[in-house]
Scaffold this motif. Structure first.
Motif, mmCIF file in Angstrom:
data_model
loop_
_atom_site.group_PDB
_atom_site.id
_atom_site.type_symbol
_atom_site.label_atom_id
_atom_site.label_comp_id
_atom_site.label_asym_id
_atom_site.label_seq_id
_atom_site.Cartn_x
_atom_site.Cartn_y
_atom_site.Cartn_z
ATOM 1 N N ASP A 256 44.523 21.384 32.763
ATOM 2 C CA ASP A 256 43.654 20.977 31.649
ATOM 3 C C ASP A 256 42.794 22.194 31.339
ATOM 4 O O ASP A 256 42.012 22.626 32.186
ATOM 5 C CB ASP A 256 42.805 19.777 32.092
ATOM 6 C CG ASP A 256 41.914 19.241 30.976
ATOM 7 O OD1 ASP A 256 41.949 19.785 29.856
ATOM 8 O OD2 ASP A 256 41.176 18.269 31.232
ATOM 9 N N VAL A 257 42.933 22.757 30.168
ATOM 10 C CA VAL A 257 42.259 24.014 29.859
ATOM 11 C C VAL A 257 41.838 24.018 28.393
ATOM 12 O O VAL A 257 42.567 23.532 27.528
ATOM 13 C CB VAL A 257 43.187 25.229 30.180
ATOM 14 C CG1 VAL A 257 44.572 25.041 29.603
ATOM 15 C CG2 VAL A 257 42.594 26.554 29.701
ATOM 16 N N VAL B 144 42.856 37.302 36.043
ATOM 17 C CA VAL B 144 43.845 36.787 35.089
ATOM 18 C C VAL B 144 44.936 37.833 34.869
ATOM 19 O O VAL B 144 46.135 37.544 34.952
ATOM 20 C CB VAL B 144 43.165 36.411 33.747
ATOM 21 C CG1 VAL B 144 44.206 36.126 32.666
ATOM 22 C CG2 VAL B 144 42.234 35.206 33.932
ATOM 23 N N PHE B 145 44.499 39.053 34.615
ATOM 24 C CA PHE B 145 45.467 40.112 34.318
ATOM 25 C C PHE B 145 46.402 40.358 35.497
ATOM 26 O O PHE B 145 47.632 40.385 35.349
ATOM 27 C CB PHE B 145 44.734 41.415 33.936
ATOM 28 C CG PHE B 145 45.674 42.528 33.605
ATOM 29 C CD1 PHE B 145 46.375 42.531 32.396
ATOM 30 C CD2 PHE B 145 45.894 43.570 34.505
ATOM 31 C CE1 PHE B 145 47.268 43.546 32.090
ATOM 32 C CE2 PHE B 145 46.789 44.589 34.195
ATOM 33 C CZ PHE B 145 47.478 44.572 32.995
ATOM 34 N N LEU B 146 45.832 40.503 36.691
ATOM 35 C CA LEU B 146 46.653 40.799 37.871
ATOM 36 C C LEU B 146 47.602 39.638 38.185
ATOM 37 O O LEU B 146 48.728 39.849 38.642
ATOM 38 C CB LEU B 146 45.768 41.094 39.079
ATOM 39 C CG LEU B 146 44.948 42.396 38.983
ATOM 40 C CD1 LEU B 146 44.051 42.569 40.198
ATOM 41 C CD2 LEU B 146 45.874 43.613 38.820
ATOM 42 N N SER B 147 47.170 38.423 37.922
ATOM 43 C CA SER B 147 48.012 37.256 38.217
ATOM 44 C C SER B 147 49.176 37.133 37.242
ATOM 45 O O SER B 147 50.275 36.740 37.629
ATOM 46 C CB SER B 147 47.177 35.972 38.160
ATOM 47 O OG SER B 147 46.064 36.044 39.005
ATOM 48 N N LEU B 148 48.933 37.432 35.964
ATOM 49 C CA LEU B 148 49.925 37.131 34.926
ATOM 50 C C LEU B 148 50.841 38.316 34.583
ATOM 51 O O LEU B 148 51.903 38.120 33.987
ATOM 52 C CB LEU B 148 49.223 36.669 33.635
ATOM 53 C CG LEU B 148 48.304 35.449 33.726
ATOM 54 C CD1 LEU B 148 47.762 35.127 32.336
ATOM 55 C CD2 LEU B 148 49.018 34.236 34.305
ATOM 56 N N LEU C 21 41.051 27.889 39.239
ATOM 57 C CA LEU C 21 42.487 27.637 39.180
ATOM 58 C C LEU C 21 43.084 28.154 37.875
ATOM 59 O O LEU C 21 44.152 28.750 37.852
ATOM 60 C CB LEU C 21 42.754 26.128 39.290
ATOM 61 C CG LEU C 21 42.515 25.505 40.669
ATOM 62 C CD1 LEU C 21 42.419 23.980 40.567
ATOM 63 C CD2 LEU C 21 43.636 25.894 41.631
ATOM 64 N N THR C 22 42.385 27.935 36.777
ATOM 65 C CA THR C 22 42.896 28.267 35.443
ATOM 66 C C THR C 22 42.964 29.777 35.242
ATOM 67 O O THR C 22 42.007 30.491 35.557
ATOM 68 C CB THR C 22 41.973 27.648 34.370
ATOM 69 O OG1 THR C 22 41.867 26.252 34.635
ATOM 70 C CG2 THR C 22 42.503 27.888 32.974
ATOM 71 N N LEU C 23 44.082 30.249 34.692
ATOM 72 C CA LEU C 23 44.282 31.692 34.502
ATOM 73 C C LEU C 23 44.678 31.979 33.063
ATOM 74 O O LEU C 23 45.864 31.955 32.717
ATOM 75 C CB LEU C 23 45.374 32.187 35.463
ATOM 76 C CG LEU C 23 45.043 32.073 36.961
ATOM 77 C CD1 LEU C 23 46.293 32.220 37.807
ATOM 78 C CD2 LEU C 23 43.981 33.083 37.375
ATOM 79 N N ALA C 24 43.711 32.225 32.221
ATOM 80 C CA ALA C 24 43.993 32.576 30.822
ATOM 81 C C ALA C 24 42.755 33.263 30.266
ATOM 82 O O ALA C 24 41.635 32.868 30.594
ATOM 83 C CB ALA C 24 44.322 31.324 30.008
ATOM 84 N N PRO C 25 42.933 34.304 29.448
ATOM 85 C CA PRO C 25 41.769 35.072 28.998
ATOM 86 C C PRO C 25 40.836 34.265 28.095
ATOM 87 O O PRO C 25 41.258 33.344 27.398
ATOM 88 C CB PRO C 25 42.394 36.246 28.231
ATOM 89 C CG PRO C 25 43.762 35.796 27.857
ATOM 90 C CD PRO C 25 44.203 34.848 28.929
ATOM 91 N N LEU C 26 39.554 34.642 28.149
ATOM 92 C CA LEU C 26 38.533 34.104 27.236
ATOM 93 C C LEU C 26 38.409 35.089 26.078
ATOM 94 O O LEU C 26 38.487 36.299 26.285
ATOM 95 C CB LEU C 26 37.203 33.978 27.978
ATOM 96 C CG LEU C 26 37.253 33.040 29.189
ATOM 97 C CD1 LEU C 26 36.043 33.257 30.107
ATOM 98 C CD2 LEU C 26 37.293 31.591 28.725
ATOM 99 N N ASP C 27 38.191 34.575 24.891
ATOM 100 C CA ASP C 27 38.188 35.460 23.716
ATOM 101 C C ASP C 27 36.927 36.318 23.684
ATOM 102 O O ASP C 27 35.831 35.818 23.386
ATOM 103 C CB ASP C 27 38.310 34.608 22.438
ATOM 104 C CG ASP C 27 38.648 35.480 21.237
ATOM 105 O OD1 ASP C 27 38.345 36.706 21.267
ATOM 106 O OD2 ASP C 27 39.228 34.955 20.281
ATOM 107 N N HIS D 109 49.104 26.191 37.978
ATOM 108 C CA HIS D 109 48.137 26.849 37.092
ATOM 109 C C HIS D 109 48.588 28.258 36.721
ATOM 110 O O HIS D 109 48.299 28.722 35.619
ATOM 111 C CB HIS D 109 46.742 26.869 37.729
ATOM 112 C CG HIS D 109 45.983 25.606 37.457
ATOM 113 N ND1 HIS D 109 46.132 24.478 38.230
ATOM 114 C CD2 HIS D 109 45.124 25.268 36.462
ATOM 115 C CE1 HIS D 109 45.365 23.508 37.737
ATOM 116 N NE2 HIS D 109 44.748 23.965 36.664
ATOM 117 N N LEU D 110 49.277 28.925 37.628
ATOM 118 C CA LEU D 110 49.812 30.243 37.283
ATOM 119 C C LEU D 110 50.821 30.088 36.142
ATOM 120 O O LEU D 110 50.740 30.793 35.123
ATOM 121 C CB LEU D 110 50.467 30.887 38.517
ATOM 122 C CG LEU D 110 51.197 32.204 38.243
ATOM 123 C CD1 LEU D 110 50.226 33.278 37.759
ATOM 124 C CD2 LEU D 110 51.944 32.695 39.485
#
Lengths: 557, 557
Positions: free
Chosen positions: A374-375, A534-538, A504-510, A284-285
């Motif tokens: 799945d995102v 999300v920010f710290l992970s990516l 698990l999912t790491l991606a910003p929401l708009d 997921h990362l």
């Protein structure tokens, strides 16, 4: 094979009708286009239908999603469309054969034993006749490969011993596993048979002692026996179990005293082991990195691109990540009014071109050797309308309510579903799909038994270690569509009597689609905390420009 | 009857044991103390237990509520206490008779046919022998009276025709109604047999044609036949139905081919008709007046009063209201640490005296000819602690979440329950009881099939017209207890595809126990709106001083 020759045969054999379902000998699993007998016979290309051919007519049964499409695709002179929203197939049969005792042929490889028995119960006078056994398997050669232990955590031997214990507990001599996903998990094998689901399509017969036989065809697996051998082998066991939900009626035809026994592998594989959980987090990362890089690219380049263009670009980003194998399903990229179609799939000829002033609904995922993703993100292009912002915020409120829920052990998905729908229901709105589904591990992206849906009244209790999606949405016909989907795993809460979800999912929401004044303090806290995570992970994995963009996307509201 | 003489009889008859349940021939309904055979045999006075007597010993099975009480009340030399929290009765039997085929006697009037069949299924080798048929009915003479049509809306004839339609639909010759509440609803009859539940304890045999026979004993009802007549009458019907959930095993003993048929009256009476709904609203207004007058009185007079004193005072206020008949259950008035005991009932000798510095949990209700009420208020005496305020606010948040929910048709209670628990669960807290129960109409205060509980996995869907309680709580052992209970009826939401609740109960919530900064804007709005509704509804009916008090109690937070 065509309808007319089937009708000739029906008349010859004095049959009332022939039933065709959509699928092959692996009940309810994905199929290849060339395995689709309903498409071959009628031209209908949707993912669900029943076909019933009588000597004089043919009837195609479709649900609400496919009524329009069916009308366009089939020859209406030859085929009548029946709406499943108005009558279920069994009731239609009852009505059509109220006075006569029907003689109905079916393909014993294609109908599960449960479905056959349900039809028999509902039509006690009808005779169901197994006919024309057709496994509906593509003759295309399949490559089989091992799913390595560093990814699976358990060896096939470990897994077989768990299944043996179950076989003994059930006092069976052997168990026939007919689910492709279960067989793949059990033997740590995968294959390239399907484009997005890497399962090996096989049956496995496990004996009490732990020895086993694999049945598969058109593969390079040397030890595989052809399915025809089942006829000689199954009767050798005094007490044989199989799961009537996933076993075709053919199994009981070959072994009439086979015992209906739940496929325990479904439950075993649904609870991810520590290696699988670690893998899933790592996958997921990487998936988050790919999706975030894509979102940055999209923000600069969407103009003039079509839905299929951007799906291809997203795949390119995923392909760069380690352990990537394939998409986990064909990306749903719906722009503007297309986003309102829940099961929309663009094709290059008809794909919409992206432009300012609406939203893109992007539902996608990847198969990695160490996990399945799945995102869904809904992305504003240009300035969204107030209506879009309001509805996206309501969907987000529902997503947060469920994602932050704490619940009892043994809580089933249908007991959680309303948490996600309340913000919409309070305004008289709703979405017509489930709220979540279990997700496999380098396997089916839709995996049982976990399911979060108000319509699945007897769904299985959620257990620590299960992975599930949370994906409320909102669809305004001919206008726009919204869905916010993350995957979560279930874990003990702070008070370990209870359970909760961990993202698990790491991606910003708009954020352009979020009205913070509609959020409670707790909801806003959840959102800002998620974006910080999300920010710290990516942040380590992005270019300078991507990082700038993400910093902005994840800044607290 | 005593344990020793039963043991003698067991030895004589070569029996392994005798089973006694708590209840009479009206399965799972209230009983009188003199009908309680377990109390008679053991001295145990709790409201639930099983007693199993073997030739050498006696075993009393109790749940968590009653473990301590049972130890105090019974002779532990003669009787062993078995905790149902650790082992269920059927498992205990299986363990105790693992090697021998048990011969177990039971009272066929006291055990439902469903319970008997469940035991038989779980212990296939055991023999269950009907013995000593004892209806456990008090010989006290009962007065029967009509529930007038101006209150019921439908005549007995109207109701019988609904039941006849059901009998025909089920293709039966007759249906035997064995639930006292169902019989009472069907014939618009009530009685004074029980102190708080005005049902007529009878069986009614309804024929397809609409003619019927009543079976009842010790009543002044002239047309009633003695239950002994069932033996001659039941076998006369070719196809007789009865509900095995509420019918004692005796019915099947008398009529072996009786057909298990759900008691449709349960569903019919759960959905209140317009007259009943109007009545229920009017009864709740009067009940709210009584409770509010009491609360004002309490605020001035609580010092030095005991829990039983104030319960008596509350009853006095209710008695002044029109159409009042009786309490709907014995008032639970728990002060301080007593409030933490969910099923607390004060008795005059042990009742606590009210004083400053803690909370009073007051759960009470009335039977009115035009409705049944059930309401819990938690009231601060003096200044509550911060802990009490926090926990009461969390309970209130849960109450509001459920009370303001909008939900799909066919949503079952267990699918709603979590809404009320989330604020507590998020902090690792919970309450060990259900969240809501259906409520009858001048009948059982606990009425099926509606039930809101995470533990009732297969509860019935809520339907428009049903009345249910919402009553989350929080109990801190040896400290204090909180519960906030209102009754609501189910009605179509603004979007009539969905359902929602409409409040019936009209009495202020103690604002001294609410921290408004823990409420969301929507929750605060709900609270202030509810208080405004309470004030506007009650203001006409109060004295000047009461009105002043209510104005303050209902002022917006």
């Amino acid at each position: 094979m065509d309808i007319k020759s089937i009708q000739k045969e029906l008349k010859k054999e004095n049959l009332s009708g022939a039933l065709f379902t959509l699928g092959n000998m692996f009940i309810d699993e994905d199929i290849l286009p060339e395995e689709n007998r309903i498409r071959e016979l009628t031209g209908f290309s949707g993912s669900y239908a029943l076909l019933f051919i009588t000597p004089a007519k043919a009837f195609l049964f479709v649900d609400g999603r496919y009524e329009l499409q069916a009308k366009k695709e089939v020859n209406l002179k030859q085929i009548e469309i029946v709406k499943l929203a108005e009558i279920c197939f069994a009731d239609w049969l009852k009505k059509s054969f109220a006075k006569t005792a029907a003689r109905i042929s079916y393909n014993p490889w294609q109908l599960s034993q449960n479905t056959l028995e349900s039809l028999q119960r509902q039509l006690p006078k009808a005779e169901f006749i197994p006919a024309s056994p057709d496994k509906c398997l593509s003759p295309k050669k399949v490559k089989v490969f091992a799913h390595q232990k560093k990814f699976t955590g358990l060896s096939a031997k470990d897994k077989l011993s768990l299944v043996c214990a179950y076989i003994k507990q059930r006092k069976l001599a052997a168990f026939l596993v007919t689910s492709a996903a279960s067989c793949s998990w059990l033997l740590n094998l995968r294959s390239n048979a399907l484009p997005c689901t890497p399962v090996l399509r096989a049956y496995v017969l496990v004996e009490k002692s732990g020895t086993y036989k694999i049945f598969a065809e058109h593969t390079d697996l040397k030890e595989a026996l052809p399915f025809e051998k089942l006829a000689a082998i199954l009767p050798q066991y005094a007490k044989l179990g199989t799961d009537f939900a996933t076993a075709p009626a053919m199994v009981k035809n070959l072994k009439p005293d086979v015992i209906n026994t739940p496929d325990e592998i479904m439950n075993l594989k649904a609870v991810k082991n520590p290696t699988e959980l670690k893998g899933t987090r790592a996958a997921h990362l990487r998936d988050g990195i790919a999706l975030t890089k894509f979102m940055y690219w999209l923000s600069k380049n969407y103009k003039g691109k079509t839905e299929t263009d951007i799906a291809a670009k997203l795949l390119d980003f995923r392909k760069k990540e380690a352990n990537f194998y394939s998409e986990s399903f064909a990306t749903i990229a719906g722009f503007g009014t297309n986003a309102a179609i829940v099961h929309y799939h663009a094709c290059p000829e008809r794909a919409a071109t992206l432009k300012k002033g609406s939203v893109l609904l992007l539902d996608s995922g990847g198969q990695y050797f160490d996990g399945t993703t799945d995102v869904t993100r809904t992305i504003a292009l240009g300035d969204p309308t107030a209506d879009m912002v309001e509805k996206n915020t309501l969907v987000l409120k529902g997503h947060i309510a469920l994602a932050s829920a704490v619940f009892h052990q043994h809580t089933a998905g249908n007991e959680l579903d309303l948490l996600a729908r309340e913000p919409l229901l309070k305004l008289g709105l709703d979405y017509e799909h489930g709220t979540g589904h279990g997700v496999g591990y380098f396997s089916d992206v839709h995996e049982g038994p976990a399911r979060i849906s108000i319509h699945a009244k007897h769904s299985a209790p959620l257990k620590a270690g299960m992975v599930t999606s949370i994906e409320p949405g909102y669809y305004k016909e001919n206008a726009f569509g919204i869905r916010i989907e993350n995957l979560y795993y279930v874990k003990p809460a702070k008070n370990p009597k209870f359970l909760q979800f961990e993202v698990l999912t790491l991606a910003p929401l708009d954020k352009r689609l979020i009205n913070k004044y509609l959020l409670t303090a707790d909801e806003l806290k959840w959102l800002n905390h998620y974006h910080r995570q999300v920010f710290l992970s990516l942040k380590k994995y992005l270019t300078k420009q991507e990082l700038e963009w993400l910093k902005d996307a994840c800044a607290p509201l």
